[in-house]
Design a protein around this motif. Structure first.
Motif, PDB file in Angstrom:
ATOM      1  N   GLN A 136      47.289  82.434  11.495  1.00  0.00           N
ATOM      2  CA  GLN A 136      48.431  82.026  12.292  1.00  0.00           C
ATOM      3  C   GLN A 136      48.615  80.520  12.167  1.00  0.00           C
ATOM      4  N   ALA A 137      49.789  80.053  12.567  1.00  0.00           N
ATOM      5  CA  ALA A 137      50.153  78.652  12.388  1.00  0.00           C
ATOM      6  C   ALA A 137      49.140  77.658  12.957  1.00  0.00           C
ATOM      7  N   PRO A 138      48.556  77.891  14.148  1.00  0.00           N
ATOM      8  CA  PRO A 138      47.618  76.897  14.673  1.00  0.00           C
ATOM      9  C   PRO A 138      46.363  76.712  13.830  1.00  0.00           C
ATOM     10  N   GLN A 139      46.051  77.667  12.968  1.00  0.00           N
ATOM     11  CA  GLN A 139      44.873  77.534  12.117  1.00  0.00           C
ATOM     12  C   GLN A 139      45.132  76.673  10.878  1.00  0.00           C
ATOM     13  N   PHE A 140      46.393  76.563  10.489  1.00  0.00           N
ATOM     14  CA  PHE A 140      46.695  75.935   9.206  1.00  0.00           C
ATOM     15  C   PHE A 140      46.359  74.442   9.136  1.00  0.00           C
ATOM     16  N   PRO A 141      46.662  73.629  10.161  1.00  0.00           N
ATOM     17  CA  PRO A 141      46.398  72.191  10.020  1.00  0.00           C
ATOM     18  C   PRO A 141      44.950  71.868   9.675  1.00  0.00           C
ATOM     19  N   GLN A 142      43.995  72.544  10.332  1.00  0.00           N
ATOM     20  CA  GLN A 142      42.601  72.244  10.025  1.00  0.00           C
ATOM     21  C   GLN A 142      42.232  72.723   8.622  1.00  0.00           C
ATOM     22  N   LEU A 143      42.748  73.863   8.214  1.00  0.00           N
ATOM     23  CA  LEU A 143      42.474  74.324   6.855  1.00  0.00           C
ATOM     24  C   LEU A 143      43.043  73.348   5.829  1.00  0.00           C
ATOM     25  N   LEU A 144      44.243  72.826   6.105  1.00  0.00           N
ATOM     26  CA  LEU A 144      44.831  71.854   5.185  1.00  0.00           C
ATOM     27  C   LEU A 144      44.015  70.570   5.166  1.00  0.00           C
ATOM     28  N   ALA A 145      43.532  70.142   6.335  1.00  0.00           N
ATOM     29  CA  ALA A 145      42.696  68.938   6.390  1.00  0.00           C
ATOM     30  C   ALA A 145      41.434  69.118   5.564  1.00  0.00           C
ATOM     31  N   GLN A 146      40.957  70.347   5.469  1.00  0.00           N
ATOM     32  CA  GLN A 146      39.763  70.642   4.683  1.00  0.00           C
ATOM     33  C   GLN A 146      40.098  70.974   3.228  1.00  0.00           C
ATOM     34  N   PHE A 445      50.356  71.306  15.921  1.00  0.00           N
ATOM     35  CA  PHE A 445      49.036  71.748  16.362  1.00  0.00           C
ATOM     36  C   PHE A 445      47.977  70.748  15.930  1.00  0.00           C
ATOM     37  N   ASN A 446      46.914  70.675  16.723  1.00  0.00           N
ATOM     38  CA  ASN A 446      45.863  69.674  16.497  1.00  0.00           C
ATOM     39  C   ASN A 446      45.004  70.057  15.285  1.00  0.00           C
ATOM     40  N   PRO A 447      44.955  69.198  14.257  1.00  0.00           N
ATOM     41  CA  PRO A 447      44.182  69.545  13.058  1.00  0.00           C
ATOM     42  C   PRO A 447      42.676  69.436  13.244  1.00  0.00           C
ATOM     43  N   TYR A 448      42.229  68.858  14.357  1.00  0.00           N
ATOM     44  CA  TYR A 448      40.794  68.695  14.580  1.00  0.00           C
ATOM     45  C   TYR A 448      40.199  69.828  15.410  1.00  0.00           C
ATOM     46  N   LEU A 449      41.052  70.768  15.831  1.00  0.00           N
ATOM     47  CA  LEU A 449      40.597  71.915  16.624  1.00  0.00           C
ATOM     48  C   LEU A 449      40.857  73.197  15.856  1.00  0.00           C
ATOM     49  N   ARG A 481      37.122  69.273  33.227  1.00  0.00           N
ATOM     50  CA  ARG A 481      36.195  69.947  32.324  1.00  0.00           C
ATOM     51  C   ARG A 481      36.899  70.372  31.039  1.00  0.00           C
ATOM     52  N   ILE A 482      38.133  70.869  31.162  1.00  0.00           N
ATOM     53  CA  ILE A 482      38.889  71.243  29.970  1.00  0.00           C
ATOM     54  C   ILE A 482      39.083  70.026  29.073  1.00  0.00           C
ATOM     55  N   GLU A 483      39.489  68.903  29.661  1.00  0.00           N
ATOM     56  CA  GLU A 483      39.716  67.698  28.867  1.00  0.00           C
ATOM     57  C   GLU A 483      38.425  67.192  28.240  1.00  0.00           C
ATOM     58  N   SER A 484      37.369  67.151  29.020  1.00  0.00           N
ATOM     59  CA  SER A 484      36.095  66.637  28.509  1.00  0.00           C
ATOM     60  C   SER A 484      35.576  67.483  27.346  1.00  0.00           C
ATOM     61  N   GLU A 485      35.566  68.802  27.521  1.00  0.00           N
ATOM     62  CA  GLU A 485      35.049  69.684  26.479  1.00  0.00           C
ATOM     63  C   GLU A 485      35.961  69.683  25.243  1.00  0.00           C
ATOM     64  N   THR A 486      37.260  69.594  25.473  1.00  0.00           N
ATOM     65  CA  THR A 486      38.186  69.545  24.336  1.00  0.00           C
ATOM     66  C   THR A 486      37.969  68.272  23.530  1.00  0.00           C
ATOM     67  N   ASN A 487      37.764  67.153  24.209  1.00  0.00           N
ATOM     68  CA  ASN A 487      37.537  65.898  23.493  1.00  0.00           C
ATOM     69  C   ASN A 487      36.245  65.938  22.679  1.00  0.00           C
ATOM     70  N   LEU A 488      35.235  66.622  23.194  1.00  0.00           N
ATOM     71  CA  LEU A 488      34.011  66.793  22.407  1.00  0.00           C
ATOM     72  C   LEU A 488      34.296  67.614  21.152  1.00  0.00           C
ATOM     73  N   ALA A 489      35.087  68.664  21.310  1.00  0.00           N
ATOM     74  CA  ALA A 489      35.426  69.508  20.158  1.00  0.00           C
ATOM     75  C   ALA A 489      36.272  68.728  19.146  1.00  0.00           C
ATOM     76  N   ILE A 490      37.195  67.912  19.646  1.00  0.00           N
ATOM     77  CA  ILE A 490      38.010  67.088  18.748  1.00  0.00           C
ATOM     78  C   ILE A 490      37.123  66.136  17.950  1.00  0.00           C
ATOM     79  N   GLN A 491      36.182  65.484  18.643  1.00  0.00           N
ATOM     80  CA  GLN A 491      35.306  64.540  17.925  1.00  0.00           C
ATOM     81  C   GLN A 491      34.462  65.253  16.899  1.00  0.00           C
TER      82      GLN A 491
END
Length: 498
Positions: A136-146, A445-449, A481-491
């Motif tokens: 699906q579309a949200p998966q594509f940015p990270q795949l393209l980044a890779q 969509f966020n390419p780091y997630l 908690r959502i923001e904190s955990e998401t930022n860890l996943a982004i990093q």
């Protein structure tokens, strides 16, 4: 304890735990979702990236593609049979279609395998990836980044059936003019198999009228507050038990809905470069989250404190839900899933599709799924893989899907095949035709997630809002908690991609 996220191939409908076990989605047998921790997913994705990047420069952009003949004219190659592995559901790529391709293309075999993102990344890491991957579309940015997808533009430039001007706007999710932050135009890396404006509302008019409510307009959109108002009047309770639910959505898509709303207000869940989540200090984002939180708190939508006996689509098809937010694709599904009582109501025009609502005065109705496929850059057979890709997306299977009413075709030239006859189909088409005027938007969509179903943000919301709904934490603490955990996943994603 490390947070766990469900990572599941797109549109497999990996549902939250509070959805019941009787789930038959698109004739696909659903199984328990495989679970990967954030670290586990990123380790797997990172390993696959390392393997793919070794050959990325040579594999992801073909120089001079071999001619791709019309399937009816293809002759038998001199070499041994080549097998192309296609990750696609059996209801979406049938045995009869595979047989038709193989008869017309001797020397090329198709091996359909079930979509499984965990397996896909593992096989990328091992150097033996499937040739074509469903996503699906949200998966594509990270795949393209890779640098995982194959750049298909050289093939499309010489194709006689796929023309850039004929691509439906949903295909823009698989186009890039540079990198993962430049998605929306440019070279083509994939295509939707079909698509839908996903924020339309399906309504049971009998349920609405029994609640003493007027039939909503088929041309003028409601506001989301009006949708909630209808849900409040429709909902029926016997003690704590919900007898009739008011309104529901597909929870794993919830962050995508928020992103559509916020982009319409020139805001976002993330910073401009996607390196930080912007939730706790973002009043517009908080209001978006609170809308769905309050629906759950008031038991107007299914949640951990008010579970669905099945899943929202089946609840609607059973007559136990008044309003549900699904796209045009649901017009095909409800015909199959409707029980004996609801089935005649479809024919009588009592089951209808309504325009996508407005959020704070802004009307937006894009696809947020854009389910499609890419050719893996590391494929050993790019020419043959593209031939299969083109056949699936622009030849017989595409024509079959266009006529089925399960989605808007990927090619504008096939729009005339969308079913329009009869009371039910003519009403749906009338709304769809309007909605397509609002469907040109490509959500960023966020390419780091990772963008599975649910994605990181939706997975965290599903986990933490249960605790808030049960009074174990506050709404504000949930946001933090959502923001904190998401930022860890982004990093983590930034570290892996580089």
């Amino acid at each position: 304890m490390e947070t766990e996220f469900v990572f599941q191939p797109a549109n497999q409908f990996c549902q939250p735990a509070w959805y019941g076990k009787e789930r038959n989605q698109m004739n696909i047998t659903l199984t328990t979702c495989g679970r990967l921790s954030r670290r586990g997913f990123l380790q797997l994705a990172g390993a696959s990236t390392a393997g793919v990047l070794l050959t990325a420069c040579a594999a992801t952009t073909p120089g001079e593609p071999a001619p791709v003949p019309d399937s009816a004219e293809a002759g038998a190659p001199a070499t041994a049979d080549i097998t192309i592995e296609y990750m696609m559901n059996d209801a979406e790529l049938t045995g009869a279609e595979i047989e038709q391709f193989q008869e017309a293309n001797p020397g090329i075999l198709i091996n359909r395998i079930e979509p499984d993102a965990t397996s896909y990344f593992a096989r990328l890491a091992a150097g033996t990836p499937p040739d074509i991957f469903r996503l699906q579309a949200p998966q594509f940015p990270q795949l393209l980044a890779q640098r995982i997808p194959l750049n298909l533009q050289p093939y499309i430039d010489v194709s006689d059936v796929i023309k850039v001007d004929d691509l439906a706007p949903a295909n823009n999710y698989y186009r890039s003019s540079g990198g993962p932050l430049d998605i929306g135009d440019g070279d083509v890396y994939g295509m939707v198999k079909d698509w839908s404006p996903d924020l339309t509302i399906w309504a049971n008019l009998d349920v609405i009228e029994e609640a003493g409510l007027p039939v909503p307009s088929f041309t003028e959109p409601m506001t989301y507050e009006e949708v909630r108002g209808y849900a409040e009047q429709i909902a029926q309770f016997e003690g704590d038990r919900v007898v009739m639910r008011g309104f529901d959505i597909n929870a794993p898509w919830i962050e995508r809905i928020w992103m559509v709303w916020l982009e319409g207000l020139e805001s976002s869940l993330f910073s401009d470069d996607f390196t930080q989540m912007n939730l706790v200090e973002n009043e517009l984002a908080q209001e978006a989250v609170e809308y769905h939180y309050q629906l759950a708190a008031d038991k107007l939508s299914s949640s951990p404190i008010s579970p669905s006996p099945s899943w929202p689509g089946q609840d609607f098809a059973n007559g136990d839900l008044g309003l549900v937010q699904y796209g045009f694709w649901f017009s095909g599904g409800v015909l199959i899933w409707a029980d004996e009582e609801l089935q005649p109501k479809i024919d009588e025009g009592r089951i209808v599709m309504l325009p996508s609502p407005t959020w704070k005065g802004v009307k937006r109705g894009p696809t947020i799924t854009a389910t499609g496929s890419i050719v893996t850059g590391a494929t050993q057979h790019p020419d043959e893989a593209y031939r299969v890709f083109e056949w699936y997306n622009a030849r017989e299977p595409a024509a079959n899907r266009a006529a089925s009413g399960w989605g808007v075709p990927a090619l504008k030239s096939m729009y005339d095949s969308i079913p329009k006859e009869g009371t039910y189909r003519s009403q749906v088409w009338g709304v769809l035709e309007q909605e397509m005027n609002f469907a040109d938007t490509t959500v960023r969509f966020n390419p780091y997630l990772q963008g599975g179903e649910p994605g990181v943000v939706a997975g965290l919301f599903i986990q933490f809002y249960e605790q808030a709904l049960r009074g174990e934490t506050t709404f504000d603490e949930m946001l933090q908690r959502i923001e904190s955990e998401t930022n860890l996943a982004i990093q983590d994603g930034i570290d892996r991609i580089g």
